[in-house]
Scaffold this motif. Structure first.
Motif, mmCIF file in Angstrom:
data_model
loop_
_atom_site.group_PDB
_atom_site.id
_atom_site.type_symbol
_atom_site.label_atom_id
_atom_site.label_comp_id
_atom_site.label_asym_id
_atom_site.label_seq_id
_atom_site.Cartn_x
_atom_site.Cartn_y
_atom_site.Cartn_z
ATOM 1 N N GLU A 176 4.668 -0.952 -10.392
ATOM 2 C CA GLU A 176 5.712 -0.979 -9.297
ATOM 3 C C GLU A 176 4.893 -1.713 -8.036
ATOM 4 O OE1 GLU A 176 8.601 1.374 -6.341
ATOM 5 O OE2 GLU A 176 7.466 2.520 -7.708
ATOM 6 N N THR A 177 3.877 -1.367 -7.875
ATOM 7 C CA THR A 177 3.229 -2.228 -6.560
ATOM 8 C C THR A 177 2.923 -3.552 -7.187
ATOM 9 O OG1 THR A 177 1.503 -2.015 -4.825
ATOM 10 C CG2 THR A 177 0.944 -1.243 -7.137
ATOM 11 N N ILE A 178 2.478 -3.629 -8.192
ATOM 12 C CA ILE A 178 2.099 -5.228 -8.744
ATOM 13 C C ILE A 178 3.407 -5.864 -8.698
ATOM 14 C CG2 ILE A 178 1.285 -6.497 -10.743
ATOM 15 C CD1 ILE A 178 -0.496 -4.255 -11.518
ATOM 16 N N HIS A 179 4.681 -5.499 -8.954
ATOM 17 C CA HIS A 179 5.911 -6.219 -8.816
ATOM 18 C C HIS A 179 6.239 -6.447 -7.493
ATOM 19 C CE1 HIS A 179 6.840 -4.666 -13.097
ATOM 20 N NE2 HIS A 179 6.787 -5.931 -13.328
ATOM 21 N N GLN A 180 5.954 -5.338 -6.699
ATOM 22 C CA GLN A 180 6.303 -5.581 -5.300
ATOM 23 C C GLN A 180 5.380 -6.756 -4.341
ATOM 24 O OE1 GLN A 180 6.061 -1.564 -3.606
ATOM 25 N NE2 GLN A 180 8.034 -1.131 -4.229
ATOM 26 N N VAL A 181 4.130 -6.606 -4.924
ATOM 27 C CA VAL A 181 3.465 -7.714 -4.159
ATOM 28 C C VAL A 181 3.457 -9.007 -4.646
ATOM 29 C CG1 VAL A 181 1.271 -7.742 -5.567
ATOM 30 C CG2 VAL A 181 0.824 -7.809 -3.417
ATOM 31 N N LEU A 182 3.999 -9.113 -6.020
ATOM 32 C CA LEU A 182 4.551 -10.404 -6.525
ATOM 33 C C LEU A 182 5.532 -11.119 -5.771
ATOM 34 C CD1 LEU A 182 3.874 -10.012 -10.161
ATOM 35 C CD2 LEU A 182 2.932 -11.733 -8.840
ATOM 36 N N GLU A 183 6.512 -10.064 -5.539
ATOM 37 C CA GLU A 183 7.871 -10.449 -5.026
ATOM 38 C C GLU A 183 7.664 -10.706 -3.122
ATOM 39 O OE1 GLU A 183 12.239 -8.492 -3.591
ATOM 40 O OE2 GLU A 183 10.881 -7.570 -5.326
ATOM 41 N N LEU A 231 0.648 -1.279 0.161
ATOM 42 C CA LEU A 231 0.015 0.128 -0.151
ATOM 43 C C LEU A 231 0.801 1.123 -0.102
ATOM 44 C CD1 LEU A 231 -2.481 -1.128 2.687
ATOM 45 C CD2 LEU A 231 -2.591 -1.202 0.344
ATOM 46 N N HIS A 232 0.477 2.236 -0.721
ATOM 47 C CA HIS A 232 1.103 3.422 -0.873
ATOM 48 C C HIS A 232 0.116 4.846 -0.839
ATOM 49 C CE1 HIS A 232 5.003 1.399 -1.743
ATOM 50 N NE2 HIS A 232 4.139 0.457 -2.598
ATOM 51 N N SER A 233 0.727 5.962 -0.400
ATOM 52 C CA SER A 233 0.027 7.146 -0.649
ATOM 53 C C SER A 233 1.017 8.225 -0.800
ATOM 54 C CB SER A 233 -0.734 7.395 0.586
ATOM 55 O OG SER A 233 -1.648 6.563 0.857
ATOM 56 N N ASP A 234 0.688 9.269 -1.717
ATOM 57 C CA ASP A 234 1.316 10.445 -1.766
ATOM 58 C C ASP A 234 0.790 11.690 -2.083
ATOM 59 O OD1 ASP A 234 3.263 12.418 -2.734
ATOM 60 O OD2 ASP A 234 3.814 11.667 -4.687
ATOM 61 N N GLY A 235 0.507 12.413 -0.712
ATOM 62 C CA GLY A 235 -0.188 13.530 -0.393
ATOM 63 C C GLY A 235 0.337 14.746 -1.273
ATOM 64 N N THR A 236 1.647 14.677 -1.628
ATOM 65 C CA THR A 236 2.035 15.729 -2.514
ATOM 66 C C THR A 236 1.494 16.025 -3.793
ATOM 67 O OG1 THR A 236 3.989 14.580 -3.527
ATOM 68 C CG2 THR A 236 4.339 15.797 -1.369
ATOM 69 N N ARG A 237 0.828 15.186 -4.267
ATOM 70 C CA ARG A 237 0.246 14.973 -5.680
ATOM 71 C C ARG A 237 -1.597 15.094 -5.307
ATOM 72 N NH1 ARG A 237 3.014 10.401 -9.059
ATOM 73 N NH2 ARG A 237 3.126 9.564 -7.061
ATOM 74 N N TYR A 238 -1.842 15.429 -4.027
ATOM 75 C CA TYR A 238 -3.358 15.437 -3.850
ATOM 76 C C TYR A 238 -4.252 16.513 -4.721
ATOM 77 C CZ TYR A 238 -3.489 20.224 -1.802
ATOM 78 O OH TYR A 238 -3.646 21.625 -1.646
ATOM 79 N N MET A 239 -3.704 17.427 -5.390
ATOM 80 C CA MET A 239 -4.607 18.139 -6.226
ATOM 81 C C MET A 239 -4.743 17.366 -7.476
ATOM 82 S SD MET A 239 -5.590 20.873 -4.626
ATOM 83 C CE MET A 239 -6.051 21.844 -6.105
ATOM 84 N N SER A 240 -4.236 16.520 -7.872
ATOM 85 C CA SER A 240 -4.651 15.715 -9.066
ATOM 86 C C SER A 240 -6.120 15.177 -9.117
ATOM 87 C CB SER A 240 -3.802 14.529 -9.069
ATOM 88 O OG SER A 240 -2.464 14.875 -9.396
ATOM 89 N N LEU A 241 -6.864 15.046 -7.959
ATOM 90 C CA LEU A 241 -8.162 14.515 -7.928
ATOM 91 C C LEU A 241 -8.732 15.073 -6.545
ATOM 92 C CD1 LEU A 241 -9.699 11.226 -9.121
ATOM 93 C CD2 LEU A 241 -10.364 12.314 -6.981
ATOM 94 N N THR A 242 -9.571 16.096 -6.766
ATOM 95 C CA THR A 242 -10.401 16.366 -5.596
ATOM 96 C C THR A 242 -11.845 16.439 -5.832
ATOM 97 O OG1 THR A 242 -10.195 18.726 -6.122
ATOM 98 C CG2 THR A 242 -8.443 17.967 -5.006
#
Length: 324
Positions: free
Chosen positions: A227-234, A178-189
């Motif tokens: 990236e998250t798909i690769h990580q969860v597979l690993e 799981l991941h979050s990036d609040g620095t890009r929050y304005m991309s969808l409000t």
């Protein structure tokens, strides 16, 4: 302590809005929408709110398991379109289905919501204190859409879906990421609320409608979700060939094609229903999962390996690898 999915269910409002229906009051066309999104229709709630959709999905889940709502220990609802700020949509679902013993709360991770909620519920159950719980994704996106803005109005639909989790001797959940990036929050409000009180005279106005940087979201998904798909597979020690199905958030047909190409998993393994439902945000993954189970494409208890992945506002993204 093991956890497994023992039942699924979904509910789509009966009112269907086709692309041609949108052309009556919007400068668009069926060809324009289908070419860019893969969507041909969506379901829109009439006189139903998010809790109504979620409650109907919950009733169907319980009925398929022949289980009474009083057996539930918790109800978790993932939504970005709650009925109200308070009470939670989950509490209203509790009342509607009679789950008198369940504790309830909502979670908002936008279109990643069901993935985040499923992870949370899994860990709650692994404590050993709870036996059975519902995880629901439910949205009435139609109430936060500007129906004159074709860049967003053509994309979204309403619906609800979910799963019943029960304790098990074997753990069916293999890995999560799981991941979050609040620095890009304005991309969808959406449904922004300004601070407004009599002690200030220059309060900014909030924005009721959903606003989205389409190009920014597309780039984000193209770069971060593989990236998250690769990580969860690993993390699950699985190979791509082990995955029977990828059930991804249904945002856009083009995005599914991009993800398939980037992670090198055949597009045929990416399940899809976006043509009939549009983007139902937190509801999209559980709706699609239940439809595949109802169709017999996936069978509970088969042991198949399934990869769930979601991405959306926040920004948020994440994946879960599990056996069904």
């Amino acid at each position: 302590m093991g956890v497994k999915i023992t039942a699924t269910g979904h509910y789509l409002p009966p009112h269907v809005v086709t692309n041609d229906d949108l052309t009556v009051f919007m400068d668009t066309s069926d060809e324009w929408i289908q070419k860019r999104t893969g969507i041909s229709q969506r379901h829109i709630a009439i006189n139903e709110n998010t809790s109504d959709l979620a409650a109907e999905a919950a009733k169907r889940i319980l009925a398929s398991r022949n289980m009474d709502a009083t057996e539930l220990d918790f109800i978790l609802v993932a939504t970005m379109t709650p009925d109200a700020q308070s009470p939670s949509t989950a509490c209203k679902v509790q009342e509607k289905i009679g789950a008198t013993k369940a504790f309830c709360f909502d979670m908002n991770a936008a279109c990643s919501g069901f993935i985040f909620a499923l992870s949370t519920a899994m860990h709650v159950m692994q404590s050993g204190s709870y036996q059975k719980g519902l995880v629901l994704g439910a949205e009435t996106m139609s109430k936060i859409i500007n129906w004159q803005d074709r860049s967003t109005a053509v994309l979204f639909g309403d619906g609800a879906g979910g799963v019943l989790l029960e304790q098990s001797a074997q753990n069916y959940f293999l890995a999560e990421d799981l991941h979050s990036d609040g620095t890009r929050y304005m991309s969808l409000t959406a449904d922004e609320k300004a601070v407004l009180h009599p002690f200030q005279s220059d309060a900014p106005k909030g924005n009721q409608y959903l606003s989205m940087d389409g190009r920014g979201i597309f780039d984000f998904v193209s770069r971060n979700v593989p990236e998250t798909i690769h990580q969860v597979l690993e993390k699950a020690a699985c190979k791509k060939e082990d995955v029977s199905w990828v059930i991804a958030h249904q945002a856009n047909r083009r995005l599914l094609e991009v993800l398939s190409k980037k992670v090198k998993i055949p597009l045929e393994k990416f399940a899809t229903n976006i043509a009939q439902t549009g983007n139902t945000s937190a509801a999209s993954v559980p709706i699609l999962l239940d439809q595949m189970i109802q169709e017999g494409t996936i069978q509970i208890g088969s042991g198949e390996t399934i990869l769930l992945t979601g991405f959306g506002g926040g920004l948020t993204w994440g994946s879960i690898m599990m056996n069904i």
